[in-house]
Design an enzyme around this catalytic site. Structure first.
Site, mmCIF file in Angstrom:
data_model
loop_
_atom_site.group_PDB
_atom_site.id
_atom_site.type_symbol
_atom_site.label_atom_id
_atom_site.label_comp_id
_atom_site.label_asym_id
_atom_site.label_seq_id
_atom_site.Cartn_x
_atom_site.Cartn_y
_atom_site.Cartn_z
ATOM 1 N N HIS A 56 -13.193 2.648 1.159
ATOM 2 C CA HIS A 56 -13.105 1.353 2.173
ATOM 3 C C HIS A 56 -13.944 0.284 1.719
ATOM 4 O O HIS A 56 -14.218 -0.558 2.565
ATOM 5 C CB HIS A 56 -13.841 1.824 3.517
ATOM 6 C CG HIS A 56 -13.131 3.076 4.168
ATOM 7 N ND1 HIS A 56 -14.146 4.045 4.820
ATOM 8 C CD2 HIS A 56 -12.005 3.497 4.470
ATOM 9 C CE1 HIS A 56 -13.207 5.136 5.313
ATOM 10 N NE2 HIS A 56 -12.211 4.752 4.990
ATOM 11 N N GLY A 90 -11.025 8.365 8.999
ATOM 12 C CA GLY A 90 -12.081 8.280 8.070
ATOM 13 C C GLY A 90 -13.185 7.557 8.206
ATOM 14 O O GLY A 90 -12.996 6.304 9.042
ATOM 15 N N GLU A 93 -14.058 -0.423 16.421
ATOM 16 C CA GLU A 93 -13.474 -1.662 17.132
ATOM 17 C C GLU A 93 -13.473 -1.388 18.632
ATOM 18 O O GLU A 93 -13.434 -2.283 19.604
ATOM 19 C CB GLU A 93 -12.237 -2.082 16.550
ATOM 20 C CG GLU A 93 -12.486 -2.828 15.140
ATOM 21 C CD GLU A 93 -11.139 -3.035 14.480
ATOM 22 O OE1 GLU A 93 -10.305 -3.339 15.102
ATOM 23 O OE2 GLU A 93 -11.115 -3.233 13.197
ATOM 24 N N ASN A 94 -13.053 -0.126 19.107
ATOM 25 C CA ASN A 94 -12.606 0.264 20.345
ATOM 26 C C ASN A 94 -13.510 1.098 21.024
ATOM 27 O O ASN A 94 -13.462 1.015 22.260
ATOM 28 C CB ASN A 94 -11.239 0.925 20.251
ATOM 29 C CG ASN A 94 -9.980 -0.173 19.589
ATOM 30 O OD1 ASN A 94 -9.884 -1.608 20.211
ATOM 31 N ND2 ASN A 94 -9.437 0.110 18.520
ATOM 32 N N ASP A 135 -8.783 12.958 17.453
ATOM 33 C CA ASP A 135 -8.724 11.620 18.163
ATOM 34 C C ASP A 135 -9.855 11.153 19.094
ATOM 35 O O ASP A 135 -9.900 11.940 19.995
ATOM 36 C CB ASP A 135 -7.139 11.347 18.640
ATOM 37 C CG ASP A 135 -7.037 10.021 19.196
ATOM 38 O OD1 ASP A 135 -5.824 9.484 18.614
ATOM 39 O OD2 ASP A 135 -8.028 9.499 19.800
ATOM 40 N N GLU A 138 -7.814 -5.332 6.098
ATOM 41 C CA GLU A 138 -7.867 -4.913 4.474
ATOM 42 C C GLU A 138 -6.527 -5.707 3.838
ATOM 43 O O GLU A 138 -6.935 -6.252 2.876
ATOM 44 C CB GLU A 138 -7.704 -3.567 4.323
ATOM 45 C CG GLU A 138 -8.917 -2.723 4.857
ATOM 46 C CD GLU A 138 -8.721 -1.325 5.020
ATOM 47 O OE1 GLU A 138 -9.206 -0.582 4.037
ATOM 48 O OE2 GLU A 138 -8.459 -0.899 5.965
ATOM 49 N N ARG A 181 -2.849 -2.204 -3.086
ATOM 50 C CA ARG A 181 -4.031 -1.422 -2.708
ATOM 51 C C ARG A 181 -4.274 -0.103 -3.609
ATOM 52 O O ARG A 181 -3.179 0.619 -3.858
ATOM 53 C CB ARG A 181 -3.972 -1.000 -1.192
ATOM 54 C CG ARG A 181 -5.226 -0.163 -1.227
ATOM 55 C CD ARG A 181 -5.053 0.556 0.027
ATOM 56 N NE ARG A 181 -6.035 1.383 0.384
ATOM 57 C CZ ARG A 181 -6.186 2.649 1.135
ATOM 58 N NH1 ARG A 181 -5.047 3.332 1.370
ATOM 59 N NH2 ARG A 181 -7.379 3.254 1.294
ATOM 60 N N ARG A 235 -12.378 15.449 9.057
ATOM 61 C CA ARG A 235 -13.224 15.795 8.030
ATOM 62 C C ARG A 235 -14.780 16.146 8.426
ATOM 63 O O ARG A 235 -15.131 15.556 9.262
ATOM 64 C CB ARG A 235 -13.364 14.653 7.027
ATOM 65 C CG ARG A 235 -12.011 14.459 6.322
ATOM 66 C CD ARG A 235 -12.119 13.288 5.381
ATOM 67 N NE ARG A 235 -10.986 12.337 5.815
ATOM 68 C CZ ARG A 235 -10.964 11.134 5.325
ATOM 69 N NH1 ARG A 235 -11.664 10.666 4.421
ATOM 70 N NH2 ARG A 235 -9.759 10.254 5.882
ATOM 71 N N HIS A 281 -17.464 1.283 8.884
ATOM 72 C CA HIS A 281 -16.067 1.448 8.971
ATOM 73 C C HIS A 281 -15.855 2.777 9.631
ATOM 74 O O HIS A 281 -15.997 3.763 8.886
ATOM 75 C CB HIS A 281 -15.474 1.301 7.493
ATOM 76 C CG HIS A 281 -13.861 1.519 7.708
ATOM 77 N ND1 HIS A 281 -13.067 0.461 7.575
ATOM 78 C CD2 HIS A 281 -13.172 2.539 7.790
ATOM 79 C CE1 HIS A 281 -11.919 0.855 7.529
ATOM 80 N NE2 HIS A 281 -11.910 2.265 7.806
ATOM 81 N N ILE A 282 -15.529 2.960 10.795
ATOM 82 C CA ILE A 282 -15.259 4.181 11.432
ATOM 83 C C ILE A 282 -13.907 4.141 12.007
ATOM 84 O O ILE A 282 -13.699 3.723 13.180
ATOM 85 C CB ILE A 282 -16.359 4.755 12.586
ATOM 86 C CG1 ILE A 282 -17.002 3.513 12.965
ATOM 87 C CG2 ILE A 282 -17.372 5.524 12.035
ATOM 88 C CD1 ILE A 282 -18.234 3.874 14.146
ATOM 89 N N GLY A 283 -12.927 4.853 11.556
ATOM 90 C CA GLY A 283 -11.385 5.183 11.988
ATOM 91 C C GLY A 283 -11.347 6.630 11.823
ATOM 92 O O GLY A 283 -12.159 7.305 11.959
ATOM 93 N N ASN A 329 0.750 -1.107 -0.026
ATOM 94 C CA ASN A 329 0.047 -0.026 0.018
ATOM 95 C C ASN A 329 0.870 1.164 -0.083
ATOM 96 O O ASN A 329 1.505 1.432 1.160
ATOM 97 C CB ASN A 329 -0.887 -0.168 1.267
ATOM 98 C CG ASN A 329 -1.562 1.020 1.638
ATOM 99 O OD1 ASN A 329 -1.765 2.146 0.526
ATOM 100 N ND2 ASN A 329 -2.763 1.268 2.440
#
Lengths: 400, 297
Positions: free
Chosen positions: A180, A212, A334-335, A283, A385, A91, A241, A208-210, A7
Site C-alpha cells: 500500500h 487489506g 474513510e467510512n 465485510d 492511488e 501499478r 486475513r 490504510h484500512i480496507g 492495474n
C-alpha cells in the site's frame, strides 16, 4: 498531458485516463474475465451512463486494445488517437529491493520485476502482462512502473529485518517490504498540504484500512515502519486475513487438521480475520450490523479488530517517539466512523482527542475529525492511488 | 493448436472425478463424459463432496466452490467431444475399452485436438494406433488424490510428436502441476514403484511379520509417508492395485511383480478399500478412517 493508469490482475485490467493539466479523470473502467469468451468491460465517462460491453477477450493485449477502442470511439470517446496518451503508469505490486521509487520501464526494469516474481507470485506476473500489452499497443508512450513496495524502502534495517537466521535474507530475500506504499505516500502528502505544514516536520501514522489493511509510520515524509511484511498477510487483522499470529500455530494446525500448505495458506488469507472470527462476513459493514443486532461473535471480531489496530498505532507512535497526525484512509478508514471512534477512544493518553460529531459526519472530502484542542490532528483522507500513479508518471516523463 | 479452454474428461471414476475437479478449479470449462446418467450424477456428487471437504478444511472459499462448479458439467452425450479443445481419458484400465474410446474421440474431435490418456500400465502406442492422429496422443498419468497431488507423468508414446509434448508441458503451469517426462513403460515411475511397495507390504502382512496398523505406522513415521502402503492400497482401490500388478507381471514377466495371494483374496471377497468401506482398514462414507486406533491385522 494525458496519462493512462493501469492495474492488471490475472484476468482483469483496471484503468483510468487522466488529463494531467487539471488532474481530471477523462474515463475509467474495468475489464473482467479476460481469457474467456464472456469478458466484460465496464467503461465510465464522468457524467455519462456506464457502458457495459461483453465479448471474447482472450488476453491482456486484446483487452487493452478494446479499452483503447472505447477511449477513441465516436460516442464515448475522450481522445482522437492513441498517440494522445503520452504516458502509461503501471501499478506493480512488488519491486523487491530493486526499486525505492517509480521508474521508467526499460528492459532492465522488466528483468528486475521478473526476478521479483517469487515474492509476489499472484501479482507480478499479471502486472508484467499488462506492461507487455501496453508497450505493444502504445509503443510511442513512456511507460512507468509504480511499486506498492517502493515507498517503504526507506525503512531502517532494524525495522525490515526478521529475527530469523540472517542467511535466509541473503539466500531468499526474506525481509519486510510493506505494501500500500502508493496510498500511504499519497495520504501523507495530502495531510501535509491539508494542514499547511511542511511534511518534513511531521510525524504521521497513516492507517490504510480496507479489505487489506496496513499502518505506516511516516517521519520526515519517509516510511520508517509499516505493518505488512514480506507478504500482505502480516500485521493487522483484516477482512479475511489473520495478520500477526504466533508462527508456531502454523505447523501445529497443519498436523492437527491434516492440512496441506495450500490449505493453511488459504485458511490464513481467505478464511480468517473478521470473517473467521465472526463466522459471518469479511465485510466491516455486515459485521457491524450483526453486532448491533446482538451477535456476540461479530462483537468479538470488532473488539479484536479495534484492539489490534490501536496497539499497532501505539507501536508506531513509539517507533517515532511521537505523533502529530493520525490519518485514516481506504474503505473502512474513510467510512467506518465507529471504528475510528473506538480506536481513538483508547489513544487519549497520547493527546488524541476526537470530535465525535465531526467523526460521525459522512463525506467524501478530506477532513479533520479531531477536536480543536487535540494535540494530535486526526484526519480522514480519501486515498487515490490512481492519481498518485499518474502524478509519479508525469514527474518522470517531465524529467525524461 | 487452438487455445485450450474446454477440457473433456472421459470416465467419472475416482481418477476422472479428481481430474475434472482439478481442471474446473483451475479455470477450464470442463465436461465429464460418462456412460450412464446414474454414473454421471454420481461423479458430480462426489466432486461436490470433495469440494465441500476442501471448504471445511479452509482450502477454498464458498465463492471458489461455486465458480468451480459453474465450470463443470457432466453428460452422457459424446457429441460434446466436438467442442473439446483437449481430452483426458480416464476410463477403466482395459486396452480394448480404451481403444474404443480413442477411436470415438478421433472421429468426433477436431483434428488439432490432443488426446491424453491417464493409463498407468497400458501401452500408449497401442492406444494411439486406434486413431489417425498417433502424434497427438499422449499419456498424462495423474496421482491419486488428483486435486491434492501436484504431480503428473507426461508419457511419450512411440509416435507422440515433440509439438504435442510441448503443448502439454505448457499447459501444466495453468493446472499448477509439476510434470516429469517419462517414456512408455508399464507403470512408468510412480505406479511401478508404489504397487511393488504395496505388494511387498501385503506379503509382510501375510507372513505375520507385523500387523496392518504397524506396517503403515512404520512407513509413516520411519519414512515420512503421509499414508502407509496398506491405507494407500485401500485408497487406490484393491482391484486397481491388483490390475496394475497383473499388468506389470504380464508385461515384464518377472516374478517380482507376482500379486500377493492376499490381494487376490480380498478383491474376490469384495473388500476393495475405501469405495466399499472396507479393505485393510474401515472407512466411513466420506472416506475417513473409522478404525484409526485398532486396525485389522
Amino acid at each position: 498531458m494525458k496519462i493512462l493508469v493501469i492495474n492488471c490482475g490475472s484476468s482483469s485490467i483496471k484503468y483510468q485516463l487522466f488529463d494531467m493539466e487539471d488532474e481530471s479523470v477523462l474515463a475509467s473502467g474495468l475489464v473482467e474475465k479476460i481469457g474467456s469468451d464472456s469478458a466484460i468491460i465496464k467503461h465510465q465517462v464522468p457524467d455519462k451512463d456506464e457502458k457495459v460491453v461483453t465479448g471474447e477477450i482472450l488476453d491482456h493485449r486484446a483487452g487493452l486494445n478494446r479499452v483503447l477502442a472505447l477511449l477513441m470511439s465516436k460516442e464515448d470517446g475522450v481522445i482522437q488517437s492513441a498517440e494522445e496518451v503520452k504516458a502509461v503508469g503501471h501499478r506493480v505490486v512488488h519491486g523487491g529491493e530493486y526499486f525505492s521509487g517509480s521508474v521508467i520501464i526499460t528492459s532492465e526494469v522488466r528483468q528486475a520485476i521478473r526476478k521479483t516474481i517469487d515474492l509476489a507470485p499472484l501479482h507480478n506476473p499479471p502486472n508484467l502482462l499488462g506492461i507487455d500489452a501496453a508497450q505493444n499497443q502504445l509503443p510511442h508512450a513512456v511507460h512507468v512502473a509504480v511499486f506498492d513496495t517502493a515507498f517503504h524502502q526507506t525503512m531502517p534495517e532494524y525495522a525490515y529485518m526478521y529475527p530469523l537466521p540472517r542467511v535466509l535474507y541473503y539466500k531468499h530475500k526474506i525481509r519486510r517490504y510493506g505494501f500500500h506504499g502508493t496510498s500511504h505516500k499519497y495520504v501523507s502528502l495530502r495531510a501535509a498540504d491539508f494542514l499547511q505544514r511542511p511534511l518534513e516536520e511531521l510525524k504521521i501514522v497513516s492507517c490504510h484500512i480496507g479489505n487489506g489493511a496496513s499502518i505506516t509510520a511516516i517521519q520526515n515524509g519517509k516510511s520508517v515502519d509499516t505493518s505488512m511484511g514480506m507478504t500482505p498477510l502480516e500485521g493487522l487483522m483484516m477482512g479475511t486475513r489473520c495478520g500477526d499470529i504466533d508462527p508456531a500455530i502454523v505447523p501445529y494446525v497443519i498436523a492437527k487438521e491434516e492440512l496441506t500448505l495450500a490449505e493453511v495458506k488459504s485458511m490464513m488469507n481467505k478464511h480468517s480475520g473478521l470473517l473467521g472470527v465472526s463466522g459471518l462476513s469479511g465485510d466491516m459493514r455486515e459485521v457491524t450490523e450483526a453486532m448491533f443486532n446482538g451477535d456476540t461473535a461479530a462483537k468479538l471480531a470488532i473488539d479484536m479488530y479495534v484492539y489490534r489496530l490501536k496497539k499497532m498505532i501505539g507501536a508506531y507512535i513509539a517507533a517515532m517517539n511521537g505523533i502529530d497526525v493520525l490519518v485514516f484512509t481506504a474503505g473502512v478508514g474513510e467510512n467506518a466512523s465507529l471504528i475510528r471512534q473506538r480506536v481513538c477512544e483508547g489513544l487519549t493518553f497520547f493527546g488524541i482527542e476526537l470530535d465525535k460529531e465531526k467523526n460521525a459526519e459522512r463525506s467524501k472530502e478530506e477532513r479533520r475529525i479531531s477536536r480543536e484542542d487535540s494535540k494530535v490532528e486526526v484526519l480522514v483522507i480519501p486515498t487515490n492511488e490512481e492519481l498518485m500513479i499518474a502524478r509519479e508518471t508525469k514527474a518522470l516523463v517531465e524529467s525524461f | 493448436m487452438a487455445d485450450i479452454q474446454h477440457i473433456v474428461v472421459i470416465g467419472g471414476g475416482t481418477m476422472g472425478q479428481g481430474i475434472a475437479e482439478l481442471t474446473a478449479s483451475k479455470g477450464f470449462q470442463t465436461t465429464l463424459l460418462e456412460k450412464s446418467n446414474e454414473l454421471a450424477q454420481q461423479a458430480y456428487h462426489h466432486i461436490e463432496v470433495s469440494l465441500d471437504k476442501k471448504l471445511s478444511k479452509w482450502g477454498i472459499t464458498p465463492a471458489e466452490k461455486k465458480s468451480t462448479l459453474s465450470r463443470l458439467e457432466v453428460t452422457i452425450d459424446r457429441e460434446i467431444l466436438r467442442q473439446a479443445d483437449f481430452v483426458i481419458e480416464s476410463v477403466y484400465e482395459d486396452l480394448e475399452t480404451k481403444k474404443e474410446v480413442f477411436d470415438t474421440c478421433d472421429q468426433l474431435c477436431r483434428p488439432d485436438v490432443i488426446l491424453a490418456s491417464n493409463t498407468s500400465t497400458l501401452s500408449l502406442t497401442e492406444i494411439a494406433a486406434a486413431t489417425r492422429r498417433p502424434d497427438k496422443v499422449i499419456g498424462l498419468h495423474f496421482v491419486h488424490p488428483v486435486p491434492k497431488i501436484p504431480l503428473v507423468e507426461v508419457v511419450r508414446g512411440l509416435k507422440t510428436s515433440q509439438q504435442t509434448v510441448d503443448a502439454v508441458v505448457n499447459l501444466l503451469p495453468q493446472l499448477e502441476l509439476e510434470g516429469i517426462e517419462v517414456y512408455e513403460s508399464p507403470g512408468f515411475v510412480t505406479t511401478r514403484l508404489i504397487v511393488l511397495l504395496i505388494n511387498e507390504a501385503l506379503y509382510t502382512l501375510m507372513e505375520g511379520v507385523a500387523s496392518a496398523e504397524d506396517i503403515d505406522r512404520a512407513m509413516k513415521i520411519g519414512y515420512q509417508f503421509k499414508a502407509g502402503p496398506l491405507e494407500m492400497a485401500d485408497r487406490f482401490g484393491l482391484d486397481s492395485v491388483l490390475a496394475a500388478m497383473e499388468r506389470l507381471f504380464r508385461e515384464f514377466g518377472d516374478s517380482k511383480y507376482r500379486p500377493a495371494p492376499l490381494l487376490k483374496k480380498m478383491v474376490r471377497a469384495g473388500h476393495l478399500g475405501v469405495k466399499t468401506g472396507e479393505g485393510f482398514f474401515r472407512y466411513d462414507e466420506d472416506g475417513d478412517r473409522i478404525d484409526q486406533e485398532e486396525g485389522r491385522s
